[in-house]
Design an enzyme around this catalytic site. Structure first.
Site, PDB file in Angstrom:
ATOM      1  CB  SER A   1      -0.868   0.044   1.256  1.00  0.00           C
ATOM      2  OG  SER A   1      -1.684  -1.072   1.322  1.00  0.00           O
TER       3      SER A   1
ATOM      4  CG  HIS B   1      -2.757  -1.043  -3.851  1.00  0.00           C
ATOM      5  ND1 HIS B   1      -3.407   0.134  -3.578  1.00  0.00           N
ATOM      6  CD2 HIS B   1      -2.585  -1.660  -2.661  1.00  0.00           C
ATOM      7  CE1 HIS B   1      -3.614   0.223  -2.278  1.00  0.00           C
ATOM      8  NE2 HIS B   1      -3.131  -0.840  -1.699  1.00  0.00           N
TER       9      HIS B   1
ATOM     10  CG  ASN C   1      -3.708   3.541   0.566  1.00  0.00           C
ATOM     11  OD1 ASN C   1      -4.847   3.636   1.000  1.00  0.00           O
ATOM     12  ND2 ASN C   1      -3.101   2.386   0.427  1.00  0.00           N
TER      13      ASN C   1
ATOM     14  CD  GLU D   1      -4.197   2.858  -6.364  1.00  0.00           C
ATOM     15  OE1 GLU D   1      -4.300   4.083  -6.407  1.00  0.00           O
ATOM     16  OE2 GLU D   1      -3.757   2.264  -5.356  1.00  0.00           O
TER      17      GLU D   1
HETATM   18  N1  LIG Z   1      -5.546  -4.383   4.750  1.00  0.00           N
HETATM   19  C1  LIG Z   1      -5.869  -3.658   3.680  1.00  0.00           C
HETATM   20  O1  LIG Z   1      -6.966  -3.072   3.599  1.00  0.00           O
HETATM   21  C2  LIG Z   1      -4.912  -3.582   2.510  1.00  0.00           C
HETATM   22  C3  LIG Z   1      -5.378  -3.059   1.295  1.00  0.00           C
HETATM   23  C4  LIG Z   1      -4.508  -3.041   0.179  1.00  0.00           C
HETATM   24  C5  LIG Z   1      -3.202  -3.494   0.320  1.00  0.00           C
HETATM   25  N2  LIG Z   1      -2.771  -3.976   1.534  1.00  0.00           N
HETATM   26  C6  LIG Z   1      -1.386  -4.476   1.599  1.00  0.00           C
HETATM   27  O2  LIG Z   1      -1.435  -5.900   1.486  1.00  0.00           O
HETATM   28  C7  LIG Z   1      -0.357  -6.483   2.247  1.00  0.00           C
HETATM   29  C8  LIG Z   1      -0.924  -7.477   3.243  1.00  0.00           C
HETATM   30  O3  LIG Z   1      -1.839  -6.802   4.088  1.00  0.00           O
HETATM   31  P1  LIG Z   1      -2.951  -7.617   4.917  1.00  0.00           P
HETATM   32  O4  LIG Z   1      -3.919  -6.599   5.415  1.00  0.00           O
HETATM   33  O5  LIG Z   1      -3.425  -8.800   4.125  1.00  0.00           O
HETATM   34  O6  LIG Z   1      -2.063  -8.150   6.147  1.00  0.00           O
HETATM   35  P2  LIG Z   1      -2.356  -9.385   7.127  1.00  0.00           P
HETATM   36  O7  LIG Z   1      -1.615  -9.087   8.376  1.00  0.00           O
HETATM   37  O8  LIG Z   1      -3.821  -9.664   7.206  1.00  0.00           O
HETATM   38  O9  LIG Z   1      -1.689 -10.645   6.345  1.00  0.00           O
HETATM   39  C9  LIG Z   1      -0.332 -10.774   6.088  1.00  0.00           C
HETATM   40  C10 LIG Z   1      -0.041 -12.266   5.990  1.00  0.00           C
HETATM   41  O10 LIG Z   1       1.246 -12.455   5.415  1.00  0.00           O
HETATM   42  C11 LIG Z   1       1.822 -13.607   6.031  1.00  0.00           C
HETATM   43  N3  LIG Z   1       3.272 -13.593   5.788  1.00  0.00           N
HETATM   44  C12 LIG Z   1       4.229 -12.873   6.416  1.00  0.00           C
HETATM   45  N4  LIG Z   1       5.441 -13.125   5.853  1.00  0.00           N
HETATM   46  C13 LIG Z   1       5.234 -14.010   4.835  1.00  0.00           C
HETATM   47  C14 LIG Z   1       6.047 -14.643   3.854  1.00  0.00           C
HETATM   48  N5  LIG Z   1       7.352 -14.394   3.798  1.00  0.00           N
HETATM   49  N6  LIG Z   1       5.469 -15.483   2.950  1.00  0.00           N
HETATM   50  C15 LIG Z   1       4.130 -15.715   3.002  1.00  0.00           C
HETATM   51  N7  LIG Z   1       3.294 -15.159   3.892  1.00  0.00           N
HETATM   52  C16 LIG Z   1       3.838 -14.308   4.797  1.00  0.00           C
HETATM   53  C17 LIG Z   1       1.410 -13.484   7.486  1.00  0.00           C
HETATM   54  O11 LIG Z   1       1.515 -14.728   8.140  1.00  0.00           O
HETATM   55  C18 LIG Z   1      -0.033 -12.973   7.354  1.00  0.00           C
HETATM   56  O12 LIG Z   1      -0.954 -14.040   7.307  1.00  0.00           O
HETATM   57  C19 LIG Z   1       0.416  -5.315   2.861  1.00  0.00           C
HETATM   58  O13 LIG Z   1       1.469  -4.983   2.035  1.00  0.00           O
HETATM   59  C20 LIG Z   1      -0.639  -4.197   2.893  1.00  0.00           C
HETATM   60  O14 LIG Z   1      -0.050  -2.913   2.864  1.00  0.00           O
HETATM   61  C21 LIG Z   1      -3.602  -4.047   2.620  1.00  0.00           C
END
Ligand SMILES: NC(=O)c1ccc[n+]([C@@H]2O[C@H](COP(=O)([O-])OP(=O)(O)OC[C@H]3O[C@@H](n4cnc5c(N)ncnc54)[C@H](O)[C@@H]3O)[C@@H](O)[C@H]2O)c1
Length: 286
Positions: free
Chosen positions: A119, A140, A190, A152
């Protein structure tokens, strides 16, 4: 380039949603998580989401069954070797993302395209961990992935035109509406949304209104489907905190600085809906 097999790194909030839409569209989808338990949790989130879609009449039982059969999980990064496209959705931490991509770079075929769902981190910096910056882009998605139409597509100065086109077409094939964005921290959405969410926390901190009044104000006054504090609970306060820190470091502008209350809530383990408590409480009967 034709995409057949897709790898998804991470089965958290975003990774599970991304894997779900890929599987539903018939892509052979492999999810990589750090443990079997977390992989199972991701798959049960996908089953729950597909179940809800069936209940609402948005998905039929046959296609749901087909989607499930194209999904598999692993804890080994090397098992993503046969993928044409890998989408990373792990924690918002530069070192973790770079480490995962440098291993994948050695394991995957030269034609494979890598995408990050970050993000706020710069795609250029993540892609530098690989020897394929021309086949690296940002992809994204928005939460909840099966519902939100926007994606995106982020091209860096090193991303090739062919890669951008393949990624754009892939996003379209998922039924999404992609827009193009430059590789600036926060891209389009964002960059505008994060300062607004952080301001809502500041308003609560300063006693401008209660959480309910702040949320209701934006819902009824601006027509937002969800107020900012509720939205923060859905996005994840830990994720938002990490995003704000990264954006503040990039732009050095106060509007991106995470407010102390947000930090305290993360330190207290109140990550929002995913941990059962954020600005609101979640769980049985609430
Ligand atoms: N939450 C949102 O609304 C949102 C929206 C768009 C983008 N994002 C982006 O998406 C990404 C993930 O966010 P999220 O909200 O899903 O987080 P989350 O905490 O729900 O999930 C992250 C997952 O990644 C796993 N993980 C960590 N290291 C790993 C690895 N090396 N290999 C495989 N899995 C691994 C963790 O165990 C966890 O289950 C981030 O970069 C975030 O910025 C989030």
């Amino acid at each position: 380039m034709k995409i057949g097999r897709v790898g998804v790194l991470g089965a958290g909030l975003m990774g599970s949603g991304i894997a779900e839409v890929c599987a539903k569209m018939g892509y052979e989808t492999v999810i990589r998580e750090v443990s079997d338990d977390l992989a199972k949790k991701g798959v049960s989130r996908i089953k729950g989401s597909m179940g809800k879609a069936v209940e609402k009449g948005k998905l039929e039982a046959g296609p749901r069954h087909a989607a499930r059969s194209t999904l598999s999980t692993t804890t080994r990064l090397e098992d993503l070797a046969g993928c044409d496209l890998v989408i990373e959705a792990i924690v918002e931490n530069l070192d973790a993302k770079k480490e995962a991509f440098s291993i994948l770079d050695r394991a995957c075929a030269p034609h494979a395209i890598f995408c990050s769902n970050t993000s706020s981190l710069t795609i250029t910096e993540i892609s530098a961990a690989t020897g394929r910056p021309d086949r690296f882009a940002g992809l994204h998605f928005f939460n909840p992935v099966p519902v939100m139409k926007l994606v995106e597509v982020v091209r860096t100065i090193a991303t090739s035109e062919a890669t951008e086109k393949t990624v754009f077409d892939f996003a379209t094939s998922l039924g999404k509406h992609p827009i193009r964005a430059h590789d600036n921290s926060g891209f389009v959405v964002n960059r505008l949304l994060v300062p607004y969410l952080l301001d809502a926390v500041r308003a609560l901190e300063e006693g401008v209104g209660t959480r309910e009044d702040i949320d209701k104000g934006m819902e009824l006054g601006c027509g937002h489907p969800m107020g900012p504090l509720r939205l923060l609970d859905f996005v994840g306060l830990d994720t938002t905190y990490a995003i704000a820190e990264i954006m503040f470091n990039e732009y050095r502008e106060k509007r991106f600085a995470p407010p102390p209350l947000l930090k305290r809530m993360v330190l207290a383990g109140r990550y929002g809906k995913k941990s059962g408590r954020g600005f609101y409480e979640y769980g049985e009967g609430r």
